[in-house]
Write a protein that holds these residues in place. Structure first.
Motif, short mmCIF file in Angstrom:
data_model
loop_
_atom_site.label_atom_id
_atom_site.label_comp_id
_atom_site.label_asym_id
_atom_site.label_seq_id
_atom_site.Cartn_x
_atom_site.Cartn_y
_atom_site.Cartn_z
N LYS A 2 0.87 -1.16 -0.01
CA LYS A 2 -0.03 0.03 0.12
C LYS A 2 0.76 1.13 -0.08
CE LYS A 2 -3.79 -2.44 0.32
NZ LYS A 2 -4.69 -2.48 -0.95
N GLU A 226 -4.23 4.63 -2.21
CA GLU A 226 -3.61 3.92 -1.49
C GLU A 226 -3.32 2.32 -1.93
OE1 GLU A 226 -2.23 2.66 2.68
OE2 GLU A 226 -2.34 4.28 1.43
N ASP A 227 -4.15 2.02 -2.84
CA ASP A 227 -4.33 0.68 -3.66
C ASP A 227 -3.22 0.93 -4.73
OD1 ASP A 227 -4.22 -1.50 -4.98
OD2 ASP A 227 -6.58 -1.67 -4.84
N SER A 229 -2.05 -0.77 -7.02
CA SER A 229 -2.61 -1.18 -8.39
C SER A 229 -3.43 -0.29 -9.12
CB SER A 229 -3.35 -2.48 -8.13
OG SER A 229 -4.62 -2.16 -7.44
N LYS A 230 -3.91 0.73 -8.53
CA LYS A 230 -5.00 1.56 -9.20
C LYS A 230 -3.82 3.06 -9.78
CE LYS A 230 -8.88 0.11 -6.69
NZ LYS A 230 -9.30 -0.72 -7.78
N HIS A 231 -2.92 3.07 -9.60
CA HIS A 231 -1.97 3.98 -9.97
C HIS A 231 -1.75 3.78 -11.41
CE1 HIS A 231 0.64 7.39 -9.86
NE2 HIS A 231 1.70 6.77 -10.38
#
Length: 350
Positions: A2, A226-227, A229-231
């Motif tokens: 994270k 925070e996740d 994988s979403k950036h």
């Protein structure tokens, strides 16, 4: 992993390097061993002690251009700052830029740069909330235009390093092997290499290869999820030549060490690698975002600077070196007075 896991106790007043070392290869070097987490404290010029003949260093030979310009808006004379990101169309003189303050600039506005308005640009598109497309109005040929544009530009040293750019930055915010123009930020790990150190590499028989990744401002973009994988990373243009691919692949076949000099090199190698672990000659754009867990396919070691908290560069380094190992190394670096950031000290991860 994270976002919050990549924060650490950071005080820019005491930890951030505002200026480079007096000599490129005299920065401090922390050597981190992934196998046991051990740490050594050396000087950068000692880096060759860890490598043998025919080991391979892979460098990024991108060249930073003077991307920051200051000008005025038509009619009001309001001061504006333009940051050139990339050339969109050579013949039409179109550039993708950032404008500050963006709220004052609209399509159709004309912007004036230099004494006696040496250059004029017209805003023709709003591409993002801050971005614009400019068309420069210039009657001369392309070489004359490029000379005029870059003569007005300033070295794009990040403002979090220092607000005021100084003459020495034009040379120091650049590697000594910079060749392929197109970056708006320097590949900082490569800035530690001096002519003398490269000559010593040659004498010892340590090989080198050059790839190109034109570093963009996406390296400094804040991660706001925070996740991880979403950036989404901004895309950056890269080039891997036949020669570079063959050199890297020969080293891999001979079980020699391949050393990625910086996160930009690591991203490029991991973009150009095939399923068989070999590098393919290619060119294009990459938005590859590397964070743990990740299986690296090419490099056996890497050189990198000490990156700021919550940065994508730190996330990649932690993926390569091991999260606990790297975060412990950063605690040690702070305690030992290492210098962080663009002009800071270096880390070798073995």
């Amino acid at each position: 992993m994270k976002l919050s896991q990549y924060g650490y106790d950071y005080d820019p007043a005491t930890m951030l390097a505002r200026y480079p070392a007096d000599n490129r290869d005299e920065s401090r070097l922390m050597v981190v061993n992934r196998a046991d987490g051990s740490i050594e404290h050396r000087t950068f010029r000692d880096i060759l002690d860890y490598f043998d003949e025919k080991d391979l260093f892979v460098f990024n030979n991108t060249k930073v251009f003077p991307a920051r310009l200051y000008g005025n808006k038509e009619k009001t004379g309001a001061e504006i700052e333009i940051f050139l990101l990339r050339e969109l169309n050579r013949d039409l003189r179109l550039w993708d830029v950032l404008v500050d303050p963006a709220r004052k600039i609209r399509i159709g506005n004309k912007l004036y740069f230099g004494d006696d308005d040496a250059l004029v640009a017209e805003v023709i598109d709003n591409t993002t909330s801050r971005g614009r497309t400019l068309r420069f109005l210039f009657d001369g040929d392309y070489d004359e235009f490029k000379t005029a544009l870059f003569a007005l530009g300033e070295t794009p040293l990040p403002k979090w390093v220092r607000e005021k750019v100084e003459p020495a930055d034009a040379e120091r915010y650049q590697t000594i092997f910079a060749e392929k123009e197109g970056a708006v930020a320097a590949p900082t790990a490569g800035m530690h290499f001096s002519k003398h150190l490269l000559k010593r590499m040659e004498i010892r028989g340590i090989d080198r290869a050059f790839i190109t990744l034109h570093v963009g401002l996406g390296n400094f973009r804040t991660v706001d999820v925070e996740d991880l994988s979403k950036h989404k990373m901004d895309s950056e243009q890269f080039f891997v030549t036949d020669e570079a691919a063959q050199t890297v692949n020969a080293a891999k076949r001979d079980s020699r060490k391949v050393v990625a000099i910086g996160t930009t090199v690591m991203r490029t190698l991991e973009t150009a690698v095939s399923t068989g672990g070999m590098i393919k000659p290619m060119e294009g754009w990459t938005n590859k975002f590397i964070f743990a867990p990740y299986d690296f396919s090419v490099a056996d070691a890497m050189v990198t600077n000490f990156h700021l908290p919550l940065s994508t560069q730190l996330m990649m380094v932690a993926a390569f070196g091991g999260y606990e190992t790297i975060m412990n190394a950063y605690k040690t670096a702070k305690a030992e007075g290492y210098r962080f950031g663009t002009y800071g000290d270096a880390m070798l991860i073995l």
